[in-house]
Design a protein around this motif. Sequence first.
Motif, PDB file in Angstrom:
ATOM      1  N   ALA A  46       0.832  -1.203   0.000  1.00 10.35           N
ATOM      2  CA  ALA A  46       0.000   0.000   0.000  1.00 10.35           C
ATOM      3  C   ALA A  46       0.871   1.259   0.000  1.00 10.35           C
ATOM      4  CB  ALA A  46      -0.932  -0.005   1.211  1.00 10.35           C
ATOM      5  N   ILE A  47       1.906   1.259   0.819  1.00  8.51           N
ATOM      6  CA  ILE A  47       2.797   2.429   0.876  1.00  8.51           C
ATOM      7  C   ILE A  47       3.569   2.572  -0.432  1.00  8.51           C
ATOM      8  CG2 ILE A  47       4.851   3.369   2.006  1.00  8.51           C
ATOM      9  CD1 ILE A  47       3.713   2.380   4.659  1.00  8.51           C
ATOM     10  N   ALA A  48       3.976   1.439  -1.022  1.00  8.47           N
ATOM     11  CA  ALA A  48       4.666   1.510  -2.321  1.00  8.47           C
ATOM     12  C   ALA A  48       3.766   2.127  -3.382  1.00  8.47           C
ATOM     13  CB  ALA A  48       5.115   0.118  -2.752  1.00  8.47           C
ATOM     14  N   ALA A  49       2.501   1.732  -3.400  1.00 10.20           N
ATOM     15  CA  ALA A  49       1.559   2.312  -4.363  1.00 10.20           C
ATOM     16  C   ALA A  49       1.335   3.788  -4.081  1.00 10.20           C
ATOM     17  CB  ALA A  49       0.233   1.554  -4.319  1.00 10.20           C
ATOM     18  N   ARG A  50       1.242   4.124  -2.802  1.00  9.82           N
ATOM     19  CA  ARG A  50       1.030   5.520  -2.415  1.00  9.82           C
ATOM     20  C   ARG A  50       2.211   6.388  -2.840  1.00  9.82           C
ATOM     21  NH1 ARG A  50      -3.459   8.471  -0.559  1.00  9.82           N
ATOM     22  NH2 ARG A  50      -2.728  10.247   0.653  1.00  9.82           N
ATOM     23  N   ARG A  51       3.432   5.927  -2.552  1.00  9.23           N
ATOM     24  CA  ARG A  51       4.614   6.713  -2.899  1.00  9.23           C
ATOM     25  C   ARG A  51       4.833   6.760  -4.411  1.00  9.23           C
ATOM     26  NH1 ARG A  51       8.939   5.017   1.914  1.00  9.23           N
ATOM     27  NH2 ARG A  51       7.591   5.668   3.641  1.00  9.23           N
ATOM     28  N   ALA A 255       4.668  -0.780 -17.026  1.00  3.71           N
ATOM     29  CA  ALA A 255       4.453  -0.752 -15.580  1.00  3.71           C
ATOM     30  C   ALA A 255       5.476  -1.632 -14.866  1.00  3.71           C
ATOM     31  CB  ALA A 255       3.040  -1.227 -15.251  1.00  3.71           C
ATOM     32  N   ALA A 256       5.783  -2.791 -15.456  1.00  2.00           N
ATOM     33  CA  ALA A 256       6.777  -3.689 -14.866  1.00  2.00           C
ATOM     34  C   ALA A 256       8.172  -3.082 -14.914  1.00  2.00           C
ATOM     35  CB  ALA A 256       6.761  -5.034 -15.589  1.00  2.00           C
ATOM     36  N   GLN A 257       8.484  -2.379 -15.978  1.00  2.00           N
ATOM     37  CA  GLN A 257       9.789  -1.723 -16.077  1.00  2.00           C
ATOM     38  C   GLN A 257       9.936  -0.654 -14.989  1.00  2.00           C
ATOM     39  OE1 GLN A 257       9.552  -0.385 -20.135  1.00  2.00           O
ATOM     40  NE2 GLN A 257      10.494  -2.232 -20.965  1.00  2.00           N
ATOM     41  N   TRP A 258       8.885   0.122 -14.781  1.00  3.34           N
ATOM     42  CA  TRP A 258       8.919   1.167 -13.760  1.00  3.34           C
ATOM     43  C   TRP A 258       9.035   0.545 -12.366  1.00  3.34           C
ATOM     44  CZ3 TRP A 258       6.782   3.688  -9.598  1.00  3.34           C
ATOM     45  CH2 TRP A 258       7.056   5.052  -9.482  1.00  3.34           C
ATOM     46  N   ALA A 259       8.265  -0.535 -12.141  1.00  2.00           N
ATOM     47  CA  ALA A 259       8.287  -1.217 -10.845  1.00  2.00           C
ATOM     48  C   ALA A 259       9.649  -1.843 -10.571  1.00  2.00           C
ATOM     49  CB  ALA A 259       7.203  -2.288 -10.810  1.00  2.00           C
ATOM     50  N   SER A 260      10.312  -2.317 -11.618  1.00  2.00           N
ATOM     51  CA  SER A 260      11.640  -2.917 -11.464  1.00  2.00           C
ATOM     52  C   SER A 260      12.642  -1.888 -10.951  1.00  2.00           C
ATOM     53  CB  SER A 260      12.104  -3.492 -12.804  1.00  2.00           C
ATOM     54  OG  SER A 260      13.376  -4.093 -12.673  1.00  2.00           O
ATOM     55  N   ILE A 261      12.569  -0.661 -11.461  1.00  2.00           N
ATOM     56  CA  ILE A 261      13.451   0.403 -10.984  1.00  2.00           C
ATOM     57  C   ILE A 261      13.144   0.720  -9.525  1.00  2.00           C
ATOM     58  CG2 ILE A 261      14.153   2.798 -11.283  1.00  2.00           C
ATOM     59  CD1 ILE A 261      15.097   0.989 -13.523  1.00  2.00           C
ATOM     60  N   ALA A 262      11.870   0.793  -9.185  1.00  2.00           N
ATOM     61  CA  ALA A 262      11.481   1.076  -7.795  1.00  2.00           C
ATOM     62  C   ALA A 262      12.033   0.008  -6.851  1.00  2.00           C
ATOM     63  CB  ALA A 262       9.958   1.154  -7.689  1.00  2.00           C
ATOM     64  N   ALA A 263      11.901  -1.259  -7.233  1.00  2.00           N
ATOM     65  CA  ALA A 263      12.387  -2.352  -6.390  1.00  2.00           C
ATOM     66  C   ALA A 263      13.906  -2.298  -6.239  1.00  2.00           C
ATOM     67  CB  ALA A 263      11.953  -3.692  -6.973  1.00  2.00           C
ATOM     68  N   ARG A 279       7.962   8.492  -6.113  1.00  2.00           N
ATOM     69  CA  ARG A 279       7.860   8.556  -7.576  1.00  2.00           C
ATOM     70  C   ARG A 279       9.006   9.380  -8.164  1.00  2.00           C
ATOM     71  NH1 ARG A 279       4.246   6.855 -10.813  1.00  2.00           N
ATOM     72  NH2 ARG A 279       4.530   7.447 -12.983  1.00  2.00           N
ATOM     73  N   ARG A 280       9.335  10.472  -7.499  1.00  2.02           N
ATOM     74  CA  ARG A 280      10.412  11.324  -8.005  1.00  2.02           C
ATOM     75  C   ARG A 280      11.739  10.571  -8.032  1.00  2.02           C
ATOM     76  NH1 ARG A 280      11.966  17.486  -6.020  1.00  2.02           N
ATOM     77  NH2 ARG A 280      13.741  17.743  -7.441  1.00  2.02           N
ATOM     78  N   ALA A 281      12.007   9.772  -6.989  1.00  2.00           N
ATOM     79  CA  ALA A 281      13.258   9.015  -6.948  1.00  2.00           C
ATOM     80  C   ALA A 281      13.342   8.016  -8.099  1.00  2.00           C
ATOM     81  CB  ALA A 281      13.387   8.289  -5.611  1.00  2.00           C
ATOM     82  N   VAL A 282      12.216   7.351  -8.410  1.00  5.55           N
ATOM     83  CA  VAL A 282      12.204   6.390  -9.518  1.00  5.55           C
ATOM     84  C   VAL A 282      12.390   7.109 -10.848  1.00  5.55           C
ATOM     85  CG1 VAL A 282      10.878   4.606 -10.702  1.00  5.55           C
ATOM     86  CG2 VAL A 282      10.736   4.803  -8.216  1.00  5.55           C
ATOM     87  N   ASP A 283      11.693   8.220 -11.036  1.00 10.65           N
ATOM     88  CA  ASP A 283      11.842   8.980 -12.284  1.00 10.65           C
ATOM     89  C   ASP A 283      13.265   9.495 -12.455  1.00 10.65           C
ATOM     90  OD1 ASP A 283       9.244   8.582 -13.122  1.00 10.65           O
ATOM     91  OD2 ASP A 283       8.482  10.454 -12.262  1.00 10.65           O
ATOM     92  N   ASP A 284      13.894   9.918 -11.351  1.00 12.48           N
ATOM     93  CA  ASP A 284      15.281  10.383 -11.424  1.00 12.48           C
ATOM     94  C   ASP A 284      16.214   9.239 -11.829  1.00 12.48           C
ATOM     95  OD1 ASP A 284      14.531  12.903 -10.703  1.00 12.48           O
ATOM     96  OD2 ASP A 284      15.202  12.755  -8.614  1.00 12.48           O
ATOM     97  N   ALA A 285      15.971   8.040 -11.293  1.00  9.28           N
ATOM     98  CA  ALA A 285      16.794   6.880 -11.644  1.00  9.28           C
ATOM     99  C   ALA A 285      16.585   6.461 -13.088  1.00  9.28           C
ATOM    100  CB  ALA A 285      16.474   5.713 -10.717  1.00  9.28           C
TER     101      ALA A 285
END
Length: 294
Positions: A46-51, A255-263, A279-285
């Motif tokens: 839930a927190i991952a989806a929220r962030r 969506a999986a590509q974005w989630a892979s970066i987050a993980a 979200r900003r941290a993932v977009d920056d990466a």
Amino acid sequence: MSARVTVVGSANVDLVTRVDRIPAPGETVTAESFAVFAGGKGLNQAIAARRAGAQAQLIAAVGDDAYGQLLVDTIATEGMDKNLLRREGGATGTAFVTTDATGENNIVIVPGANRLLRHLTDEERELVSESDVLICQLEVPDTVVEDAVTAAWKSGTKVVLNPTPVRHVPAAILAAVDVLIVNEHEAQQLQVDKLPVPCVLTTLGSKGSTLQVRGGRAIHIPARKTIPLDTTGAGDTFVGAFAAEVARGVEYEAAAQWASIAASLSVEEPGAVPSIPTRRAVDDALGPKREENQ
């Protein structure tokens, strides 16, 4: 788009010891550190989806102890509705996590109040029905998972199931699943290639993940190179981030590509909840990778 994600699942407190190596059976080792974190697959997702930018909410049960209050406070701090956490008599769910110097871990869960989340109320079913994506796992009773996926199926809400801890998944639950997310060990145990689900996402750790849509070819999603400190919660980060992107209308592969970066970002920090990126941290990466592809 509203990107509404509802998670029905577990909320635990993680008691984390850090060791040089995980002990063998019968062996005693000395821990380098000990910490207490908010956790549980439902809460983490839930927190991952929220962030990740979704309007995420968690339906879960916690005890009437100090650990339960810690989880209520954590949910409120994240901007989610703390009233959706049921306060039950007794102990909050607890996870005993041992993490070694390579970032690998082993986990023992004491369900506690999670066992008492057996059915949804009419109001909770309505919340599921109004969502774009529902996430469930198996750290809570099958009865509440079936309640949730049935409400989702009736309303057209997409269902993401993370079937862990791995066990037999009732046919009534599988029939409503749109995306099944498993790791490679769970994929083997469940024989996912034989399950009647439209899409299976299999996470492979440092090797990335594979996306298999029924009738199509398997697509490999490469992993971002990283030096892991703690892999606790990485899978949950993937699930929550993926669901948030799908709720925004993003296709499964992207969506999986974005989630892979987050993980991948989550394993670079200790703890489950503290390590979940924004979200900003993932977009920056993703920035350098996007530039390489242009």
